[in-house]
Design a protein around this motif. Structure first.
Motif, PDB file in Angstrom:
ATOM      1  N   LEU A 264      30.282  48.220  34.431  1.00  0.00           N
ATOM      2  CA  LEU A 264      29.895  48.727  35.256  1.00  0.00           C
ATOM      3  C   LEU A 264      29.527  48.679  36.683  1.00  0.00           C
ATOM      4  O   LEU A 264      29.646  49.598  37.470  1.00  0.00           O
ATOM      5  CB  LEU A 264      27.830  49.745  34.573  1.00  0.00           C
ATOM      6  CG  LEU A 264      27.589  50.292  33.299  1.00  0.00           C
ATOM      7  CD1 LEU A 264      26.431  50.613  32.692  1.00  0.00           C
ATOM      8  CD2 LEU A 264      28.932  51.312  33.141  1.00  0.00           C
ATOM      9  N   GLU A 265      29.426  47.641  36.925  1.00  0.00           N
ATOM     10  CA  GLU A 265      28.591  47.286  38.350  1.00  0.00           C
ATOM     11  C   GLU A 265      30.672  46.906  38.825  1.00  0.00           C
ATOM     12  O   GLU A 265      30.472  47.289  40.121  1.00  0.00           O
ATOM     13  CB  GLU A 265      28.303  45.694  38.120  1.00  0.00           C
ATOM     14  CG  GLU A 265      27.294  45.467  37.725  1.00  0.00           C
ATOM     15  CD  GLU A 265      26.343  43.795  37.603  1.00  0.00           C
ATOM     16  OE1 GLU A 265      27.178  42.974  37.801  1.00  0.00           O
ATOM     17  OE2 GLU A 265      24.751  44.022  37.162  1.00  0.00           O
ATOM     18  N   ARG A 266      31.927  47.142  38.106  1.00  0.00           N
ATOM     19  CA  ARG A 266      33.141  47.088  38.552  1.00  0.00           C
ATOM     20  C   ARG A 266      33.423  48.291  39.059  1.00  0.00           C
ATOM     21  O   ARG A 266      34.621  48.377  39.929  1.00  0.00           O
ATOM     22  CB  ARG A 266      33.601  45.878  37.933  1.00  0.00           C
ATOM     23  CG  ARG A 266      33.543  44.947  37.748  1.00  0.00           C
ATOM     24  CD  ARG A 266      34.626  43.528  37.190  1.00  0.00           C
ATOM     25  NE  ARG A 266      34.357  42.441  37.021  1.00  0.00           N
ATOM     26  CZ  ARG A 266      35.377  41.536  36.075  1.00  0.00           C
ATOM     27  NH1 ARG A 266      36.067  41.873  35.520  1.00  0.00           N
ATOM     28  NH2 ARG A 266      34.381  40.660  36.025  1.00  0.00           N
ATOM     29  N   GLU A 267      32.816  49.608  38.437  1.00  0.00           N
ATOM     30  CA  GLU A 267      33.738  50.240  38.487  1.00  0.00           C
ATOM     31  C   GLU A 267      32.364  51.532  37.764  1.00  0.00           C
ATOM     32  O   GLU A 267      31.506  51.642  36.961  1.00  0.00           O
ATOM     33  CB  GLU A 267      34.796  51.049  37.142  1.00  0.00           C
ATOM     34  CG  GLU A 267      35.300  52.121  37.898  1.00  0.00           C
ATOM     35  CD  GLU A 267      37.067  52.817  36.885  1.00  0.00           C
ATOM     36  OE1 GLU A 267      37.120  53.147  36.881  1.00  0.00           O
ATOM     37  OE2 GLU A 267      37.516  51.009  36.206  1.00  0.00           O
ATOM     38  N   PRO A 268      32.587  52.992  39.112  1.00  0.00           N
ATOM     39  CA  PRO A 268      31.421  53.773  38.889  1.00  0.00           C
ATOM     40  C   PRO A 268      31.280  54.543  37.767  1.00  0.00           C
ATOM     41  O   PRO A 268      32.089  55.591  38.410  1.00  0.00           O
ATOM     42  CB  PRO A 268      31.357  54.268  40.444  1.00  0.00           C
ATOM     43  CG  PRO A 268      32.575  54.528  41.052  1.00  0.00           C
ATOM     44  CD  PRO A 268      33.235  53.235  40.114  1.00  0.00           C
TER      45      PRO A 268
END
Length: 336
Positions: A264-268
């Motif tokens: 989740l931190e890498r892609e919204p």
């Protein structure tokens, strides 16, 4: 994995990838029937699934299970638009029972067939009522045979963002339960025992916590539990079993949630979903729910009977795939 335009309206699906014999009738997103015959009692004495035993039980159970699914749905073969079947991955003998049965049903009626990837089925369980979730979303699939993070950008497929390098989460729970003398299937047994224990009593490793990838590993955790049990006498093990179960479950869930957070931190991603038998675990649902609340994301939690292997999810996936017309599917095989 590609998407297809359109889909079949009324689908009879068969799922025999492991040790549950399943058939369902699904109309669009509505489940008209979803019959599951579990073989857990047959495999309990072995502490795990025996492939040959599973295949033989599928042979005995599939016809009555399909009949029950059609009866419950109030449907006949002539009412169907297509027949779907799991072609893999799974136990090759078990899969072949399902594929052969699907051909035998579809061919005489000249019905089209849809071959479905079992993992796509776990993703597609989120498309079913109530409250169907449409892509895009991030799906954590955790079961006895598979653990992966799936990026779902379209209904007809998914992208593997990370997967286990060894044991699956469900497999780790099964093996952990065996080491603790808790029986089979291991996930529910460990969860019950863990309710009486302290999750901080034992410090078990959360593998790959510093690894920048989204992959998982559970084999080292299983080994750590083995060593912990060896250091205890029989009396001590009996006294500390609940603490061991709680700490072990905490480590399994901890790794799943940590990798989900990283994804989740890498892609919204706009939403999160869970799939697979381990998705029924109460602690996992609680921790993922807290993570989603923290990030302001909706979380789709399918009912427990759609988390474990079932045919309704296979039908849901088939609705998004292109059917193969007769006789094109007669040469189909299964894959592992």
């Amino acid at each position: 994995m590609g998407a297809a335009d359109g889909g079949s309206r009324v689908v009879l699906a068969i799922e025999t990838s492991c040790d549950d014999t399943c058939a369902a009738v699904v109309e669009e997103a509505r489940i008209r029937s979803n019959v599951i015959s579990s073989q857990a009692a047959a495999h309990e004495r072995y502490g795990g699934v025996v492939p040959e035993v599973a295949s033989r039980h599928h042979l005995e159970l599939l016809t009555p299970v399909v009949d029950a699914a059609l009866d419950e749905a109030g449907a006949e073969l002539g009412d169907l638009d297509a027949i779907a079947v799991t072609r893999g991955p799974g136990l090759i003998g078990a899969l072949l029972v399902g594929v052969s049965a699907a051909k035998a049903l579809a061919a005489p009626a000249r019905l089209p067939m849809v071959g479905v990837d079992h993992l796509h089925g776990h993703v597609a369980a989120n498309f079913l009522e109530p409250d169907p979730l449409e892509p895009p979303f991030l799906c954590l699939i955790a079961s006895g045979g598979h653990t992966l993070l799936a990026g779902v950008r379209e209904p007809g497929g998914f992208e593997v963002l990370g997967e286990t390098l060894d044991d699956a989460a469900g497999e780790a729970l099964d093996k952990g339960a065996r080491l603790l003398g808790l029986g089979y299937p291991g996930g529910p047994a460990i969860q019950r025992e863990a309710e009486r224990g302290d999750p901080e009593a034992f410090e078990f490793p959360v593998a790959m916590s510093r690894d920048p990838s989204l992959d998982f590993s559970f084999s080292g955790l299983k080994t750590a539990l083995l060593y912990a049990t060896r250091e205890l006498s029989e009396e001590e093990l009996a006294e500390r079993r609940a603490d061991l179960a709680a700490s072990y479950q905490n480590a399994v869930v901890g790794q799943l949630v940590a990798k989900l957070r990283r994804a989740l931190e890498r892609e919204p991603w706009p939403a999160v979903a869970l799939g697979g038998g381990v998705a029924a675990n109460a602690l996992l649902r609680e921790r993922v729910g807290a993570l989603c609340a923290e990030r302001g994301l909706p979380l789709k939690l399918v009912p427990p009977d759609l988390c474990t292997d079932n045919a309704a999810m296979i039908a849901a996936a088939a609705q998004r795939l292109e059917p193969t017309a007769y006789p094109g599917y007669l040469a189909w095989d299964a894959w592992v």
